[in-house]
Structures are given as structure tokens and as C-alpha cells.
Design a protein around this motif. Structure first.
Motif, PDB file in Angstrom:
ATOM      1  N   CYS A  16       5.244   1.836  -1.820  1.00  0.00           N
ATOM      2  CA  CYS A  16       5.594   2.753  -2.908  1.00  0.00           C
ATOM      3  C   CYS A  16       4.485   3.789  -3.079  1.00  0.00           C
ATOM      4  O   CYS A  16       3.312   3.478  -2.941  1.00  0.00           O
ATOM      5  CB  CYS A  16       5.778   1.943  -4.197  1.00  0.00           C
ATOM      6  N   TYR A  18       3.412   5.247  -5.762  1.00  0.00           N
ATOM      7  CA  TYR A  18       2.834   5.415  -7.090  1.00  0.00           C
ATOM      8  C   TYR A  18       1.595   4.540  -7.314  1.00  0.00           C
ATOM      9  O   TYR A  18       0.551   4.845  -6.793  1.00  0.00           O
ATOM     10  CB  TYR A  18       3.902   5.171  -8.161  1.00  0.00           C
ATOM     11  N   CYS A  19       1.709   3.446  -8.050  1.00  0.00           N
ATOM     12  CA  CYS A  19       0.498   2.830  -8.601  1.00  0.00           C
ATOM     13  C   CYS A  19      -0.232   1.945  -7.592  1.00  0.00           C
ATOM     14  O   CYS A  19       0.207   1.749  -6.460  1.00  0.00           O
ATOM     15  CB  CYS A  19       0.834   2.063  -9.872  1.00  0.00           C
ATOM     16  N   LEU A  21      -0.610  -1.134  -7.297  1.00  0.00           N
ATOM     17  CA  LEU A  21      -0.017  -2.371  -6.790  1.00  0.00           C
ATOM     18  C   LEU A  21       0.497  -2.144  -5.371  1.00  0.00           C
ATOM     19  O   LEU A  21       0.553  -3.062  -4.566  1.00  0.00           O
ATOM     20  CB  LEU A  21       1.119  -2.819  -7.719  1.00  0.00           C
ATOM     21  N   GLN A  22       0.879  -0.902  -5.082  1.00  0.00           N
ATOM     22  CA  GLN A  22       1.317  -0.513  -3.736  1.00  0.00           C
ATOM     23  C   GLN A  22       2.372  -1.491  -3.196  1.00  0.00           C
ATOM     24  O   GLN A  22       2.203  -2.117  -2.130  1.00  0.00           O
ATOM     25  CB  GLN A  22       0.129  -0.407  -2.782  1.00  0.00           C
ATOM     26  N   CYS A  23       3.438  -1.608  -3.961  1.00  0.00           N
ATOM     27  CA  CYS A  23       4.503  -2.534  -3.589  1.00  0.00           C
ATOM     28  C   CYS A  23       5.039  -2.207  -2.197  1.00  0.00           C
ATOM     29  O   CYS A  23       5.242  -1.040  -1.847  1.00  0.00           O
ATOM     30  CB  CYS A  23       5.653  -2.431  -4.599  1.00  0.00           C
ATOM     31  N   LEU A  48      10.185  -4.499  -7.439  1.00  0.00           N
ATOM     32  CA  LEU A  48       9.901  -3.072  -7.541  1.00  0.00           C
ATOM     33  C   LEU A  48      10.195  -2.649  -8.976  1.00  0.00           C
ATOM     34  O   LEU A  48      11.088  -3.205  -9.613  1.00  0.00           O
ATOM     35  CB  LEU A  48      10.811  -2.228  -6.636  1.00  0.00           C
ATOM     36  N   CYS A  49       9.491  -1.651  -9.462  1.00  0.00           N
ATOM     37  CA  CYS A  49       9.847  -1.109 -10.775  1.00  0.00           C
ATOM     38  C   CYS A  49      10.714   0.140 -10.590  1.00  0.00           C
ATOM     39  O   CYS A  49      10.969   0.576  -9.467  1.00  0.00           O
ATOM     40  CB  CYS A  49       8.591  -0.807 -11.591  1.00  0.00           C
ATOM     41  N   LYS A  51      10.120   3.170 -10.978  1.00  0.00           N
ATOM     42  CA  LYS A  51       9.472   4.274 -10.261  1.00  0.00           C
ATOM     43  C   LYS A  51       9.606   4.062  -8.756  1.00  0.00           C
ATOM     44  O   LYS A  51       9.914   4.988  -8.010  1.00  0.00           O
ATOM     45  CB  LYS A  51       7.998   4.381 -10.669  1.00  0.00           C
ATOM     46  N   GLY A  52       9.345   2.845  -8.321  1.00  0.00           N
ATOM     47  CA  GLY A  52       9.466   2.564  -6.896  1.00  0.00           C
ATOM     48  C   GLY A  52      10.890   2.732  -6.398  1.00  0.00           C
ATOM     49  O   GLY A  52      11.133   3.360  -5.359  1.00  0.00           O
ATOM     50  N   MET A 187       2.875  -1.718 -14.172  1.00  0.00           N
ATOM     51  CA  MET A 187       3.197  -2.270 -12.842  1.00  0.00           C
ATOM     52  C   MET A 187       4.018  -3.549 -13.014  1.00  0.00           C
ATOM     53  O   MET A 187       3.531  -4.667 -12.772  1.00  0.00           O
ATOM     54  CB  MET A 187       1.939  -2.496 -11.996  1.00  0.00           C
ATOM     55  N   PRO A 188       5.273  -3.382 -13.414  1.00  0.00           N
ATOM     56  CA  PRO A 188       6.107  -4.536 -13.769  1.00  0.00           C
ATOM     57  C   PRO A 188       6.179  -5.660 -12.738  1.00  0.00           C
ATOM     58  O   PRO A 188       6.198  -6.842 -13.132  1.00  0.00           O
ATOM     59  CB  PRO A 188       7.479  -3.904 -14.016  1.00  0.00           C
ATOM     60  N   PRO A 189       6.212  -5.357 -11.413  1.00  0.00           N
ATOM     61  CA  PRO A 189       6.288  -6.499 -10.488  1.00  0.00           C
ATOM     62  C   PRO A 189       5.104  -7.443 -10.592  1.00  0.00           C
ATOM     63  O   PRO A 189       5.214  -8.617 -10.218  1.00  0.00           O
ATOM     64  CB  PRO A 189       6.332  -5.817  -9.109  1.00  0.00           C
TER      65      PRO A 189
END
Ligand code: SF4
Length: 848
Positions: A16, A18-19, A21-23, A48-49, A51-52, A187-189
Motif C-alpha cells: 500500500c 500510504y502509512c 504499516l505498508q500492508c 487492509l483499511c 485507504k489501501g 492503521m486499522p489492520p
């Protein structure tokens, strides 16, 4: 100049954009649009949230920049953008950079980077500044995010890595204390680790002035007054000492400085801390007993604790507590900080910071200069000395720094005291911005360069755990957009330093490894192949046969004596305490469906549905005091400016605190309110607390403020090259300067009640120290419908100009207001839904 990569149709494992956590995601691309599904990567484990999930929407967004833009009138940033070729744009950049350096010296050109750049780009940017430009003036927006935690970790442990343990350890913790961190929204996940901990009986405690979604999941929520986290940490340590809970064996074996800290926290007796923070003594005691009694306990801080005038000391106070309880370096336990930006970790390791070289080497260290200079093939003496920190660099624009190159950063929205920063940007002789959208910062530039997005470039990122991971190119950038790595290599070549630079990311990564070898962030043993094979590699990893280092500090700390350092730190009162004029405390932060300055997330249709407008949070008691109801429009005022938000009335925030999100610019810019008071060690601004006044300005409105989606810049034939001298600059001999917002623009109606910005070129900010007045408006309407143009001042409509079907108007403004320095004026328009045509506008102003 740039090498096109053939289009491929395939599914690629990447991350991802964005943040931190780099899902992990699996991205399928070929024919656009690309699609994605979450991957079972160790950080997100299939989660994933929003955003992802929505990240691919922006790859084909109609507002993507696809060709370089320059001003129609060179040197006049009030003139429209016109498209040009890469060669013409880069020739212009090099000519202006050279002219500025010849006129003012090497340090008159600055560079500003971002925590979203790949490791290779961040490394190359630092090298570009020091080798190609030979300027000391480089810093990046991570100074606004991570620098206080980094400063504290370096001081205490001799090393800054956000999490010194894998994220999986959080799921195994018996007790977890989160301080100023809200992963449920940011970072919900990552919440699955908190859930896993609680499912096996783990206990969660949250320190936050707001009852966030994370706090609601906690056993106990402690809500201190913003700016008092240090006092709270010292109070907890006082209780640990008083209750005999300090791990004396650990302290004696692995630390130094304890006696001074033990003596200093004697003054933090619980009743006193309760009065300072508002946190009950019983709650403090419960947290300390839980932490001390756990087999595995983890303390995590984040921006809520760190973005303060004394953020470094505040992070240190929580480290002191973790050290006293013997947590740090014990498997399954520890202290960490939750990195925010996608490559906030890697971005701060390899030379974007004003005082650092790759591998966390210090620029002022002769041995470090010699090592890196040898890798770069330059004379160590040619490397500049440390430069200014991020805000200090921005504040020097127009005075000591006259040209600026910005990569992956939207400082007009993200910097504190944003109006002041915008004014400084306007004071520049030359501004170049590389971005994928016309951000608020790019709108102010002389040259805008279209950059590739995450799925269109190769490289590595370093996530919040210190795990180096791969970002993989899956599709070609649109139009003529290009990777910033190639941009820097090309610019260096045109500046005569091309032999030192490569546009190939794997080559640059190998060089980064050599430059970092022996440094604290040692990547020497990491290769792209290893990253691919091992689901990432944790640094430090000094040799190819080294396994990497998921857990730090198990045997010793990287300090000269191998011990962690306690540092005595004292609570200091707020730098800007509330008073009669500004009676409340403003704190700023994020909401789930927006990201950072909103350049990307505000353009995402999916995310806009979730978080379409900026909303501030007010306690019901505070709201009642000011006659404010839910959904009313309120104006927040600080000593720096005003901004308007829709009110959310909620008891989730303290009665003396107002929360505002920082993802918007214009009339709802939270950072127009924030204070640039800097931490003396980290130089991080105090985003999280300042004094604020609240007033109701109106009832619910459909849209506050006007939407930020920007039309595609008007495309004109490139103007013939003309001498590049700044125009319309004020001098002592000039009493007044005319300003015009004018041109012909496409118009697409969304309804007469739904005005929106016409074009980014139709915005004017009154320079600092000047004032202006609008004198007349002329307009023409090619459509078959009545339309109107709206004159907007600081996000607030102030004049309506109706224009009949296929009609025109000329309105001399007989009632005019002074527009002081910093005022932002823009033109918006509205037309019945479905109406299309063209609008001719000409707003005349005079600047004095
Ligand atoms: S948590 Fe962060 S990395 Fe994961 S999907 Fe959301 S924004 Fe992307």
C-alpha cells in the motif's frame, strides 16, 4: 533521457502506498484500471483499511499530472500554468538554480523531501543536495513526524528504529500501553495485534485526550490535558519507585543515569500529577501495577506524545518508565514509537535530514564524511556542513534561501503556521515541485514536474518495524510522468555531476548499502533478492550472510558502554497557555479516511464519501457555552490565523480541548492555526497544542469548505522561451502592483447551490507585509444557463457575480475591504447540474 518500460499485464506483490504499516497487496495491472487484493504479509495478515482498498483509484485519476508545467509568463506565479517538455522544464530549472547560486551562494538553493519517497529516492535526494547542488539546505517532512521520538531513542539507546521488535510481539503482549496513538483510525489492520493480545487475556491501556476508537477498545482510557504527557509519565515512574516496582537488577546491569532520574521524579507525586494532567491517581496506579506485573509489556508512543515543544523529553519520559520496569531489550517487551508515513523510517535514515548522511551517520563527523565521500567519489571537504531543520528552512525562504526543490511534500498544508509558510514560498525567486497532483504547494510553483506514483516505480521502503520491503513497478506512469530517482539523475547530469548518479533503483540501493556500511542503520548485507526471498529484511544487516535483526537491544545497546541511558526530564508548562482571548487547547490529528496533507486522499472518490469535509470535535459543554450545535459551522482562531470546520459535538473529547484534523488546506487549514514553536533537540514543531478560541459562524451548510478537487490545468501552447527574470516583484520604488485572476476556463455545473473552484490559477495570496483590494470583476458565460462566480476570501464567500446565459458582466467594486497579508482570495463558480461551457473571468486587484 528517461527509459520507458514496456507495459506488462501481471499480478505483482507490492505494498500500500500510504502509512508505515505498508500492508502487503497483490496488484493486478495491465489494462488500466489496476485492481488489488490484500496479501498475507506479516504486518497486515490479509487486512487492509479503506485507504489501501481505494489506492488504485488515484492511478488513473483525471487530475494526474502528465506533463511538466511552467508559468505562461516566466517568473510570474500569478500567471497560468502551461504544459511544456521535460527538456524545456529541466533547462529552466538548471538555469534558475545556477542563477540563484551565482547571485546568492550555494546555500541559497534548498531541497525539501518527504517520508513517502523510497529509500533509493531519499538517499539520492540527500546526495543530490550535497554533491550536485553542494547546498547544506535540505530537510524533509519527517521532521514534522518522527524527529522527537528519534531524538529520544538516539539519546537513550544510541539508535532510532521505530519498533525495535517485530509487530507480532504486540500481539503477544500481556499489557500494552499506547500513548498518543490511535491505530484504529490511522492503521486499522494493526488492530488485529491488539485484538490478539486481548483474546488471550492481554490488557490494553490508552493515553489520549480524545476517547478515540482505540481508546474505546481499552480496559482503561487516561485522558490527560494535551502537553502534559511528560508529567504523566513521570508520575507513573514516581508510583513505580514508591511501590517498589523498579527492576533494580535490570537497571544495574543494563542502564546508566538512574539515580538522577529517581531523584527527579520524587517531585512528581501523584496528587500533583493529577492536578496537572487531569488523570486520577487511581488510574495511574492501575497502569503501573499492570505494566510491572506483566510477563510481557510494551509501551508505544506516537505523535500525540511527541509533537510538542518538549517532545523529545516527553518520549524520553516514557522510555525512562520502560527502562525502570526492565522492559527494553527483553524479548516480548519494550518501548517503541509508531511511525506514521509510508517510508517515515527509511526516509530518515539515509541523508534527507539536515544533519545526517546515509546509515544515520552524522554530517559533522569527519570520519562519517570521509566514508560517505569515498563511496560517492568526491572530496570530503566538498560536502557541506549541516543545514537548517525543516521549519527553519521554510522560514528562511525569500531571505537566505531563494530557490527550493520540493519532492513528495505538500508543505503549504502540512507545515505549522501554514499561512506564514505559504507567504515564504511566495517570497522565493524560484520554486520547483515534483508531485503527482497539483497540490497546494505545487500551485505556488514556477515549475511543476509530474512524478510517478507508487505502482509505477521500483524501490524499497522500510516499514514501522525496520523491515526493508520492496515496492514493485507494475505499470507505466501516465503520459510523461517520471520517477523522482530518474529526475534527480537527470538534473544532476545537467548540473555537471551526472557521473555520480544513476537512474536505476537497484544500482542506487546497492550504493546505499555501501554508504550505510558500518553506520547505525546498516543495509550493507541487504539486496533486493534477499528482500524478495525473505519477506523483507530487518536492519541492521551488515553482511550478506547476516540474518537481519528483528529484535534490537537483546544483549547490549549501541552506546559506547553498551548501556541504555536514563535522562532526567521535567514537565514544562505549555508554551502557549490558554488565556481569556484563546481559552481552550487545540490539538490536531488524523481521521481514518484521509491521509497526511490530503493531496491524494481528498481526490479519492471513495474516501471522500467517508470523510468529505473537515470536522472539528467539541465537548457538549464547550459547544453549549458558545451556542454551537452538531453540524454548525465554527471558526477556530489562534494567534496565527482562523479556520472553519463543521462541528462534531461529542463527549469523546475533553471539555477544555478542541480537536481539528489537518488533512485540508484553504479555509479549513488546521495548520493555519498551529504554532511553529520548535523542540530544542529535534526541531519538531508543537503541532499538538496551542491556545484557541471558538465561535459559531453559521448553521449546517452543504459543503464546508468548497471541495478541493481541482480541474485539470488549462492547456495552452507552450510560450516561447523568454529571459527568466522575475516579474512584478515589489521594490521600494513601487507603490502599488496590479494583480489579476483571469483567463478562459472550462465550466461543468454541479448545481447552482454547489459552487467549486474554477482553476488553481484563480487563487491569490496577499504577500506577507502587503495588503490588497479587489477593484473590479469582469466575466463572460458561454453556456445557455445562468451561472455565477463566487469571490472567496479565506474559504468564505464574500461576493456573488451572476452572469446570464451567453452574457457578460463588468462590476466595479465600490465597497471594498482591505485584504491583509496572508489572505487567500480565489474564484469559484456554480452552474446548473450538467451545464458545460466556458467561463471568462477577470478579477482585478491592487497590491500595496
Ligand atoms: S493501514 Fe496503512 S498501509 Fe495498511 S492499507 Fe491502511 S493506509 Fe495502507
Amino acid at each position: 533521457m528517461f527509459t520507458a518500460v514496456p507495459a506488462r499485464t501481471r499480478t505483482t506483490q507490492t505494498h500500500c502506498p500510504y502509512c508505515a504499516l505498508q500492508c502487503g497487496i497483490a496488484l493486478t495491472a495491465g489494462d488500466r484500471p489496476a485492481t488489488l487484493v490484500p496479501a498475507d504479509f506479516p504486518t497486515n495478515r490479509g487486512g487492509l483499511c479503506s485507504k489501501g482498498w481505494s489506492a488504485t483509484e488515484l492511478l488513473d485519476h483525471p487530475e494526474r499530472l502528465t506533463r511538466p508545467l511552467v508559468r505562461a509568463v516566466p517568473g510570474d506565479r500569478s500567471s497560468a500554468f502551461v504544459e511544456t517538455t521535460w527538456d524545456a522544464a529541466l533547462d529552466l530549472v538548471v538555469a534558475r538554480v545556477r542563477a540563484v547560486q551565482e547571485a546568492h551562494g550555494l546555500d541559497a538553493v534548498g531541497c525539501f523531501g518527504g517520508g513517502g519517497l523510497t529509500n533509493e529516492q531519499a538517499y539520492q535526494f540527500g546526495k543530490f543536495a550535497r554533491v550536485a547542488l553542494r547546498t547544506s539546505q535540505i530537510d524533509y517532512n519527517g521532521r514534522f513526524c518522527m524527529s522527537s521520538a528519534a531524538g529520544a531513542a538516539n539519546r537513550a539507546f544510541g539508535l532510532d528504529r521505530g519498533l525495535p521488535f517485530p509487530l507480532a510481539d504486540v500481539g503477544e503482549a500481556d499489557v500494552l500501553l499506547l500513548v498518543g496513538s490511535n491505530p484504529a483510525d490511522t492503521m486499522p489492520p494493526a488492530m488485529q495485534y491488539l485484538d490478539a493480545s486481548r483474546e488471550k487475556g492481554g490488557r490494553l491501556f490508552v493515553v489520549d485526550p480524545r476517547r478515540t476508537a482505540t481508546a474505546r477498545a481499552a480496559e482503561l482510557h487516561l485522558a490527560p490535558l494535551p502537553g502534559t504527557d511528560l508529567a504523566l509519565a513521570n508520575g507513573l515512574l514516581h508510583i513505580a519507585v514508591a511501590e517498589g516496582l523498579v527492576d533494580e537488577h535490570y537497571v544495574a546491569a543494563r542502564t546508566t543515569g538512574w539515580d538522577a532520574v529517581r531523584a527527579s521524579v520524587q517531585a512528581s507525586w501523584p496528587d500533583r500529577v493529577e492536578r496537572l494532567t487531569g488523570v486520577p491517581v487511581a488510574a495511574m496506579r492501575r497502569v503501573v501495577l499492570a505494566l510491572a506485573g506483566a510477563q510481557n509489556a510494551i509501551v508505544l508512543t506516537a505523535r500525540g506524545a511527541e509533537q510538542h515543544r518538549h517532545g523529545t523529553d516527553t518520549a524520553q519520559a516514557w522510555i525512562n518508565l520502560a527502562l525502570a520496569l526492565g522492559l527494553v531489550g527483553r524479548p516480548g517487551s519494550g518501548w517503541g514509537t509508531v511511525t506514521g508515513q509510508g517510508n517515515g523510517q527509511g526516509g530518515r535514515e539515509h541523508g534527507q535530514k539536515a544533519d545526517q548522511l546515509p546509515g544515520y551517520r552524522m554530517l559533522a563527523d569527519p570520519a562519517a564524511r570521509a566514508h560517505v565521500a569515498a563511496v560517492w567519489g568526491v572530496d570530503p571537504d566538498s560536502l557541506p556542513q549541516p543545514g537548517r531543520s525543516a521549519f527553519e528552512l521554510l522560514d528562511a525562504l525569500g531571505r537566505d534561501v531563494h530557490a527550493l526543490l520540493v519532492l513528495a511534500s505538500n508543505v503549504a498544508v502540512s507545515a505549522p503556521d501554514a499561512r506564514r509558510v505559504m507567504s515564504r514560498l511566495r517570497d522565493l525567486e524560484f520554486l520547483v515541485v515534483s508531485d503527482f497532483f497539483l497540490s497546494e504547494t505545487a500551485e505556488l510553483a514556477d515549475v511543476v514536474l509530474p512524478s510517478a506514483m507508487w505502482a509505477e516505480e521500483d524501490g524499497t521502503m522500510t516499514n514501522l518495524e525496520g523491515r526493508v520491503i520492496r515496492r514493485r513497478r507494475t505499470l507505466d506512469p501516465p503520459g510523461e510522468a517520471h520517477d523522482d530517482l530518474a529526475l534527480l539523475a537527470d538534473l544532476a547530469d545537467r548540473l555537471g555531476a551526472g557521473a555520480h548518479f544513476s537512474a536505476d533503483p537497484e544500482t542506487v540501493f546497492a550504493e546505499l548499502g555501501r554508504a550505510s556500511a558500518g553506520g547505525r542503520a546498516d543495509y550493507a548485507g541487504i539486496t533486493w533478492a534477499r528482500v524478495d526471498d525473505e519477506q523483507g529484511v530487518f536492519w541492521p544487516c551488515p553482511t550478506p550472510d547476516h540474518p537481519g535483526t528483528p529484535r534490537l537491544f537483546l544483549d547490549r545497546f549501541p552506546t559506547p558502554d553498551g548501556r541504555a541511558r536514563f535522562v532526567a526530564v521535567e514537565h514544562v508548562g505549555a508554551h502557549e497557555p490558554p488565556d481569556a482571548e484563546h481559552p481552550y487547547v487545540l490539538t490536531t490529528g488524523r481521521v481514518m479516511a484521509q491521509y497526511q496533507s490530503g493531496t491524494q486522499s481528498r481526490r479519492s472518490r471513495s474516501l471522500q464519501l467517508v470523510a468529505p469535509a473537515p470536522r472539528c470535535e467539541l465537548h457538549p459543554d464547550l459547544a453549549a457555552r458558545h451556542g454551537i450545535a452538531h453540524d454548525d459551522v465554527v471558526e477556530l482562531t489562534t494567534r496565527r490565523g482562523k479556520a472553519r470546520f463543521t462541528a462534531t459535538v461529542t463527549d469523546a473529547v475533553r471539555p477544555d480541548v478542541v480537536f481539528a484534523p489537518f488533512h485540508w488546506g484553504g479555509g479549513s487549514s488546521a495548520n493555519a492555526l498551529t504554532d511553529a514553536a520548535l523542540d530544542p533537540i529535534s526541531r519538531m514543531p508543537a503541532f499538538k497544542t496551542c491556545a484557541v478560541a471558538v465561535a459559531r459562524v453559521g448553521g449546517p451548510v452543504e459543503r464546508v469548505p468548497a471541495p478541493t478537487s481541482q480541474p485539470v490545468p488549462v492547456v495552452l501552447e507552450p510560450a516561447p522561451r523568454t529571459p527568466l527574470t522575475p516579474t512584478r516583484r515589489r521594490t521600494a520604488a513601487v507603490k502599488s502592483t496590479p494583480r489579476f485572476l483571469q483567463g478562459v476556463f472550462p465550466l461543468t455545473g454541479e448545481g447552482l447551490t454547489k459552487p467549486g473552484p474554477v482553476d488553481p490559477a484563480l487563487t491569490y495570496t496577499v504577500p506577507s507585509g502587503a495588503s490588497a483590494q479587489a477593484l473590479y470583476f469582469r466575466g463572460g458565460n458561454s453556456t445557455d444557463e445562468l451561472v455565477y462566480v463566487l469571490l472567496v476570501r479565506d474559504g468564505e464567500p464574500v461576493r456573488w457575480f451572476p452572469i446570464g446565459a451567453k452574457g457578460d458582466v463588468h462590476v466595479p467594486l465600490r465597497v471594498v475591504e482591505d485584504l491583509p497579508g496572508g489572505t487567500v482570495v480565489s474564484l469559484h463558480a456554480a452552474a446548473p447540474a450538467g451545464t458545460t461551457g466556458e467561463l471568462v473571468v477577470d478579477l482585478g486587484l491592487v497590491e500595496v
